[in-house]
Scaffold this motif. Structure first.
Motif, PDB file in Angstrom:
ATOM      1  N   PHE A 346      -8.946  53.703 116.325  1.00 40.79           N
ATOM      2  CA  PHE A 346      -8.529  52.657 115.399  1.00 40.79           C
ATOM      3  C   PHE A 346      -9.657  52.301 114.433  1.00 40.79           C
ATOM      4  CE2 PHE A 346      -5.618  52.109 118.942  1.00 40.79           C
ATOM      5  CZ  PHE A 346      -4.411  51.930 118.292  1.00 40.79           C
ATOM      6  N   ASN A 347      -9.277  52.056 113.182  1.00 37.81           N
ATOM      7  CA  ASN A 347     -10.239  51.646 112.161  1.00 37.81           C
ATOM      8  C   ASN A 347      -9.660  50.485 111.366  1.00 37.81           C
ATOM      9  OD1 ASN A 347     -12.413  53.722 112.309  1.00 37.81           O
ATOM     10  ND2 ASN A 347     -10.703  55.092 111.910  1.00 37.81           N
ATOM     11  N   VAL A 348     -10.535  49.591 110.931  1.00 38.54           N
ATOM     12  CA  VAL A 348     -10.120  48.499 110.056  1.00 38.54           C
ATOM     13  C   VAL A 348      -9.876  49.084 108.672  1.00 38.54           C
ATOM     14  CG1 VAL A 348     -10.833  46.353 108.928  1.00 38.54           C
ATOM     15  CG2 VAL A 348     -11.350  46.733 111.358  1.00 38.54           C
ATOM     16  N   VAL A 349      -8.636  48.972 108.194  1.00 34.58           N
ATOM     17  CA  VAL A 349      -8.292  49.551 106.889  1.00 34.58           C
ATOM     18  C   VAL A 349      -8.138  48.481 105.798  1.00 34.58           C
ATOM     19  CG1 VAL A 349      -7.219  51.601 107.860  1.00 34.58           C
ATOM     20  CG2 VAL A 349      -5.816  49.567 107.476  1.00 34.58           C
ATOM     21  N   ALA A 350      -8.025  47.207 106.213  1.00 32.67           N
ATOM     22  CA  ALA A 350      -7.905  46.134 105.204  1.00 32.67           C
ATOM     23  C   ALA A 350      -8.263  44.799 105.836  1.00 32.67           C
ATOM     24  CB  ALA A 350      -6.494  46.093 104.635  1.00 32.67           C
ATOM     25  N   LEU A 415      -8.528  31.946 117.222  1.00 37.70           N
ATOM     26  CA  LEU A 415      -7.464  32.787 117.779  1.00 37.70           C
ATOM     27  C   LEU A 415      -7.425  34.106 117.017  1.00 37.70           C
ATOM     28  CD1 LEU A 415      -4.582  30.141 117.944  1.00 37.70           C
ATOM     29  CD2 LEU A 415      -6.070  30.850 119.828  1.00 37.70           C
ATOM     30  N   VAL A 416      -7.415  35.241 117.745  1.00 38.19           N
ATOM     31  CA  VAL A 416      -7.323  36.563 117.125  1.00 38.19           C
ATOM     32  C   VAL A 416      -6.255  37.345 117.877  1.00 38.19           C
ATOM     33  CG1 VAL A 416      -8.530  38.687 116.476  1.00 38.19           C
ATOM     34  CG2 VAL A 416      -9.785  36.520 116.551  1.00 38.19           C
ATOM     35  N   GLY A 417      -5.154  37.681 117.192  1.00 44.53           N
ATOM     36  CA  GLY A 417      -4.099  38.407 117.892  1.00 44.53           C
ATOM     37  C   GLY A 417      -2.861  38.610 117.047  1.00 44.53           C
ATOM     38  N   ASN A 418      -1.747  38.866 117.706  1.00 45.71           N
ATOM     39  CA  ASN A 418      -0.505  39.142 116.979  1.00 45.71           C
ATOM     40  C   ASN A 418       0.264  37.866 116.686  1.00 45.71           C
ATOM     41  OD1 ASN A 418       0.629  38.461 119.438  1.00 45.71           O
ATOM     42  ND2 ASN A 418       0.922  40.595 120.071  1.00 45.71           N
ATOM     43  N   ASP A 419       1.451  38.031 116.109  1.00 44.56           N
ATOM     44  CA  ASP A 419       2.241  36.861 115.715  1.00 44.56           C
ATOM     45  C   ASP A 419       2.660  36.034 116.934  1.00 44.56           C
ATOM     46  OD1 ASP A 419       3.849  38.857 116.678  1.00 44.56           O
ATOM     47  OD2 ASP A 419       5.339  38.761 115.070  1.00 44.56           O
ATOM     48  N   TRP A 429       1.031  31.497 110.160  1.00 48.94           N
ATOM     49  CA  TRP A 429       0.688  32.914 109.885  1.00 48.94           C
ATOM     50  C   TRP A 429       1.735  33.477 108.930  1.00 48.94           C
ATOM     51  CZ3 TRP A 429       4.246  36.730 111.297  1.00 48.94           C
ATOM     52  CH2 TRP A 429       5.288  36.297 112.132  1.00 48.94           C
ATOM     53  N   HIS A 430       1.490  34.614 108.343  1.00 49.72           N
ATOM     54  CA  HIS A 430       2.511  35.250 107.501  1.00 49.72           C
ATOM     55  C   HIS A 430       2.387  36.769 107.619  1.00 49.72           C
ATOM     56  CE1 HIS A 430      -0.436  36.329 104.395  1.00 49.72           C
ATOM     57  NE2 HIS A 430      -0.920  35.083 104.496  1.00 49.72           N
ATOM     58  N   GLU A 431       3.461  37.456 107.236  1.00 47.68           N
ATOM     59  CA  GLU A 431       3.538  38.917 107.378  1.00 47.68           C
ATOM     60  C   GLU A 431       2.611  39.632 106.386  1.00 47.68           C
ATOM     61  OE1 GLU A 431       4.986  40.734 109.508  1.00 47.68           O
ATOM     62  OE2 GLU A 431       6.621  39.580 110.399  1.00 47.68           O
ATOM     63  N   CYS A 432       2.369  40.910 106.670  1.00 45.76           N
ATOM     64  CA  CYS A 432       1.585  41.757 105.762  1.00 45.76           C
ATOM     65  C   CYS A 432       2.422  42.991 105.417  1.00 45.76           C
ATOM     66  CB  CYS A 432       0.276  42.175 106.427  1.00 45.76           C
ATOM     67  SG  CYS A 432      -0.734  43.272 105.402  1.00 45.76           S
ATOM     68  N   ASP A 433       2.339  43.444 104.166  1.00 41.93           N
ATOM     69  CA  ASP A 433       3.133  44.597 103.728  1.00 41.93           C
ATOM     70  C   ASP A 433       2.561  45.927 104.199  1.00 41.93           C
ATOM     71  OD1 ASP A 433       4.908  42.944 102.427  1.00 41.93           O
ATOM     72  OD2 ASP A 433       3.786  42.995 100.529  1.00 41.93           O
ATOM     73  N   LEU A 434       1.288  45.945 104.574  1.00 38.72           N
ATOM     74  CA  LEU A 434       0.664  47.203 104.990  1.00 38.72           C
ATOM     75  C   LEU A 434       1.163  47.617 106.374  1.00 38.72           C
ATOM     76  CD1 LEU A 434      -3.061  46.767 103.851  1.00 38.72           C
ATOM     77  CD2 LEU A 434      -1.198  47.941 102.676  1.00 38.72           C
ATOM     78  N   VAL A 435       1.207  48.923 106.589  1.00 41.47           N
ATOM     79  CA  VAL A 435       1.622  49.456 107.886  1.00 41.47           C
ATOM     80  C   VAL A 435       0.394  49.581 108.782  1.00 41.47           C
ATOM     81  CG1 VAL A 435       2.620  51.444 109.083  1.00 41.47           C
ATOM     82  CG2 VAL A 435       3.543  50.712 106.881  1.00 41.47           C
ATOM     83  N   GLY A 436       0.520  49.098 109.994  1.00 37.56           N
ATOM     84  CA  GLY A 436      -0.570  49.180 110.961  1.00 37.56           C
ATOM     85  C   GLY A 436      -0.477  48.038 111.940  1.00 37.56           C
ATOM     86  N   THR A 437      -1.529  47.904 112.736  1.00 39.91           N
ATOM     87  CA  THR A 437      -1.599  46.782 113.671  1.00 39.91           C
ATOM     88  C   THR A 437      -2.210  45.591 112.942  1.00 39.91           C
ATOM     89  OG1 THR A 437      -1.875  48.292 115.537  1.00 39.91           O
ATOM     90  CG2 THR A 437      -2.563  46.008 115.870  1.00 39.91           C
ATOM     91  N   ILE A 438      -1.472  44.444 112.909  1.00 40.42           N
ATOM     92  CA  ILE A 438      -1.917  43.263 112.176  1.00 40.42           C
ATOM     93  C   ILE A 438      -2.526  42.268 113.157  1.00 40.42           C
ATOM     94  CG2 ILE A 438      -1.276  41.467 110.529  1.00 40.42           C
ATOM     95  CD1 ILE A 438      -0.740  44.345 109.570  1.00 40.42           C
ATOM     96  N   LEU A 439      -3.797  41.929 112.937  1.00 40.69           N
ATOM     97  CA  LEU A 439      -4.465  40.914 113.754  1.00 40.69           C
ATOM     98  C   LEU A 439      -4.618  39.640 112.907  1.00 40.69           C
ATOM     99  CD1 LEU A 439      -7.355  42.706 115.666  1.00 40.69           C
ATOM    100  CD2 LEU A 439      -5.170  41.963 116.542  1.00 40.69           C
ATOM    101  N   HIS A 440      -3.880  38.627 113.302  1.00 39.89           N
ATOM    102  CA  HIS A 440      -3.988  37.331 112.608  1.00 39.89           C
ATOM    103  C   HIS A 440      -5.180  36.566 113.169  1.00 39.89           C
ATOM    104  CE1 HIS A 440      -0.055  38.009 110.809  1.00 39.89           C
ATOM    105  NE2 HIS A 440       0.398  38.332 112.014  1.00 39.89           N
ATOM    106  N   ILE A 451      -6.345  40.878 109.615  1.00 43.91           N
ATOM    107  CA  ILE A 451      -7.064  42.161 109.536  1.00 43.91           C
ATOM    108  C   ILE A 451      -6.073  43.262 109.892  1.00 43.91           C
ATOM    109  CG2 ILE A 451      -8.962  43.535 110.485  1.00 43.91           C
ATOM    110  CD1 ILE A 451     -10.269  40.776 111.249  1.00 43.91           C
ATOM    111  N   VAL A 452      -6.045  44.317 109.068  1.00 41.06           N
ATOM    112  CA  VAL A 452      -5.122  45.436 109.306  1.00 41.06           C
ATOM    113  C   VAL A 452      -5.904  46.587 109.941  1.00 41.06           C
ATOM    114  CG1 VAL A 452      -3.439  47.012 108.292  1.00 41.06           C
ATOM    115  CG2 VAL A 452      -3.807  44.734 107.279  1.00 41.06           C
ATOM    116  N   ILE A 453      -5.411  47.037 111.096  1.00 42.49           N
ATOM    117  CA  ILE A 453      -6.061  48.132 111.831  1.00 42.49           C
ATOM    118  C   ILE A 453      -5.066  49.275 111.946  1.00 42.49           C
ATOM    119  CG2 ILE A 453      -7.040  48.829 114.055  1.00 42.49           C
ATOM    120  CD1 ILE A 453      -7.972  45.938 114.346  1.00 42.49           C
ATOM    121  N   ALA A 454      -5.528  50.495 111.672  1.00 44.03           N
ATOM    122  CA  ALA A 454      -4.624  51.648 111.727  1.00 44.03           C
ATOM    123  C   ALA A 454      -5.340  52.848 112.313  1.00 44.03           C
ATOM    124  CB  ALA A 454      -4.102  51.982 110.330  1.00 44.03           C
TER     125      ALA A 454
END
Length: 639
Positions: A346-350, A415-419, A429-440, A451-454
């Motif tokens: 996994f890498n941070v992409v955004a 707090l760091v995690g999913n929705d 929190w709100h959604e992100c358009d990028l595809v990947g694992t979203i950490l709010h 943070i978007v991780i893919a």
């Protein structure tokens, strides 16, 4: 060329020189005038041509005699012996011309062909032997302050070994001290060295290029990567292709049939009064020379052997010629995603902070909250954070399984995690358009951003799919346990034909079963996976291909083809090698049988003489061997 081959070569050269001298003498000198009779000259020729014949062929005659004594008469030595002895025996038929020159020539050129075959096989074996050079001779262990060389078999799991610059890593292990560059070319075909330092895993067979390394062994030598590879390569010749088995069975039936046919050709017509005995015996002998199947029994296995050897130099290990043959007929390639088409890390992409929040501050909060976690997602966040993590700033860390982590950082609740984590703690929190694992990320219940991780697609993955389609593969399909949106995004990026997501291991097996049921006759399905989680599917597919398999026992066990590096583009190279090998195999079969059938017919009707028979046997064999040797050319085979 070894000593035995050199002695063999020198013997043939001597026989050829004597043959040429005798041939010139019998053609240019008036022997019949000197001896006073035509028959006297014939008998002298008999004696003279017998010298190069015996020098070149005494071992063939001896082998034929031994095989007859064992009840295994029908082989090429028997055919050559009968045909050449028969040619010399024609001297006892006064109504026919002498054929000692042809008899000697048949034996000489047969031996030339055999010597050429030995050279070709030796050259092919060298490409396999290059792989064998990865075997270490010793391991260094420190005893009483001194380095001692011991047999690798004596090293036990957990021992500390020392690998000096220029030495091969003898056993798989983990570096505990030192840093260096490792040359992995012998295993992967990759020319770029790999950097290792403390904590890195190293595998046996690699060459330590620069610094001194201390390595704690993780496997006994017998189970290490180098041992498994050597065992794989050594056993490859045992698993024969259907084409190769057909040729072996064909030769067993063909040889006695043509021997009986030659005997019938020599005996039946003169018994029926259709001509002189000498004429029909000569036709039968010519028929025997042409019928020798050595062009087939040599060139077909040599083609497969060359293809396997050439592939091994690219770090592509094929377990047998049967798998090389099946790989040539693959029209459907099924891929696992993680670790196969993607890097598996996994890498941070955004990083998307909310208004007024600094991106580095967002990463800092997330990295500190994840400081104590070894989860791949946590590791990727810590790697993306440029600063150092100060653990004195962190308190009260709580992991919430499947959701994320809660921690107190600088006296603030982070707090760091999913929705689901955000919802559980009533944080916005709100959604992100990028595809990947979203950490709010939430700081004191205020949404700070996400943070978007893919899992990053491999550099040559798209090239691989394009090359497979160009090679005639009809369907490239991906099976994955990942989320559907992530899988579909990867499939679109790479140009895959189908994608099936959110599958359990047993679902993958069922999916492959359905695809196999829809395969047309003769077409094959290949599955490409990492060889560990996908072992059941690798074993079920027509051809199981494990990639990135350095050090993976499961991959070497389950797969039929093992790609030692992490590049999916080598799948297309392996298929090109397999297809070119099969083209060369069938070229040799059609050419050898076509020429032999033509000359056999000509011999039966009395048009072909013994010299044409020599070409039909030795000439065809040499041309087929030269064609088979093309399989050893790695660059041409993989282009």
């Amino acid at each position: 060329m070894n000593k035995k081959q050199k002695r063999w070569r020198n013997r043939i050269i001597v026989a050829l020189i004597i043959f040429a001298i005798v041939m010139a003498a019998t053609e240019l000198l008036p022997l019949s005038i000197w001896l006073g009779s035509e028959r006297g000259a014939v008998y002298l020729e008999f004696a003279l041509f017998l010298i190069p014949y015996l020098i070149a062929g005494y071992d063939v005659l001896a082998k034929a005699a031994r095989n007859i004594a064992r009840g295994q008469a029908f082989d090429e030595c028997f055919l050559m012996s009968v045909a050449t002895i028969g040619a010399f025996a024609m001297v006892f038929f006064p109504d026919t011309g002498p054929h000692m020159a042809e008899g000697a020539a048949v034996m000489l050129f047969y031996q030339v062909g055999e010597l050429f075959q030995s050279y070709a096989v030796g050259k092919s074996r060298k490409s396999i032997a290059a792989m064998m050079d990865i075997a270490p001779d010793y391991a260094n262990i420190e005893r009483d302050g001194e380095l001692v060389q011991v047999d690798p078999d004596e090293v036990t799991v957990g021992d500390i070994i020392v690998v000096k610059a220029g030495e091969r890593v003898p056993i798989d292990g983990v570096v505990i001290e030192g840093s260096s560059q490792l040359d992995t070319a012998a295993l992967t075909g990759e020319s770029i060295p790999r950097h290792v330092d403390a904590g890195a895993t190293v595998i046996s067979g690699c060459v330590n290029m620069t610094g001194l390394l201390k390595v704690r062994t993780t496997k006994p030598f017998g189970e290490s990567t180098v041992s498994r590879i050597l065992e794989l390569v050594e056993n490859a010749s045992e698993k024969k292709a259907r084409t190769e088995n057909f040729i072996t069975r064909f030769a067993r039936v063909y040889t006695p049939v043509v021997t009986i046919a030659a005997l019938a050709l020599a005996v039946v017509p003169p018994l029926l009064g259709m001509g002189a005995w000498s004429d029909w015996i000569l036709r039968g002998l010519t028929f025997l020379v042409v019928s020798c199947p050595c062009a087939l029994v040599i060139s077909v296995p040599l083609s497969f052997f060359g293809g396997i050897g050439g592939a091994s130099r690219l770090g592509i290990l094929v377990k047998g010629s049967n798998y090389l043959e099946q790989l040539a007929h693959v029209d459907t390639v099924v891929f696992d995603k993680t670790g196969t088409l993607t890097s598996g890390t996994f890498n941070v992409v955004a990083v998307h902070p909310e208004a007024g929040i600094d991106p580095d501050s967002l990463l800092s909060y997330a990295a500190h909250a994840e400081a104590y976690s070894d989860h791949p997602i946590a590791v990727s966040i810590k790697q993306a954070y440029a600063g150092e993590i100060d653990r004195s700033r962190i308190k009260d860390v709580q992991e919430e399984s499947g959701h994320g982590v809660r921690a107190v950082v600088d006296e603030k609740i982070v707090l760091v995690g999913n929705d689901k984590l955000m919802a559980a703690h009533e944080s916005a929190w709100h959604e992100c358009d990028l595809v990947g694992t979203i950490l709010h990320v939430s700081v004191d219940r205020t949404y700070a951003g996400h943070i978007v991780i893919a899992d990053v697609v491999k550099e040559d993955a798209a090239q691989t799919i394009a090359e497979l389609h160009a090679a005639g593969v009809k369907s490239c399909i991906m099976l994955t346990g990942d989320r559907r949106d992530v899988a579909e995004a990867v499939a679109t990026e790479l140009g895959l034909d189908e994608v099936h997501a959110q599958l359990l291991p047993e679902d993958k097996v069922n999916a492959v079963e359905r695809l196999l049921a829809n395969e047309s006759d003769g077409a094959k399905l290949a599955f490409v996976g990492d060889g560990i989680n996908d072992a059941p599917v690798l074993m079920r597919a027509d051809v199981g291909i494990a990639m990135g398999a350095m050090g993976s026992d499961a991959a070497i066990e389950a797969a039929d083809v093992v790609l030692m590096d992490d590049k999916p583009s080598n799948i297309a190279r392996a298929m090109r090698i397999a297809r070119k090998t099969m083209r060369i195999v069938w070229q040799n079969i059609v050419f050898a049988l076509g020429v032999k059938v033509l000359i056999l017919v000509l011999a039966a009707v009395g048009i072909a003489n013994m010299w044409l028979a020599v070409f039909g046997d030795v000439g065809v064999a040499i041309l087929a061997i030269l064609n088979a040797m093309r399989c050893m050319s790695v660059k041409k085979m993989s282009e």
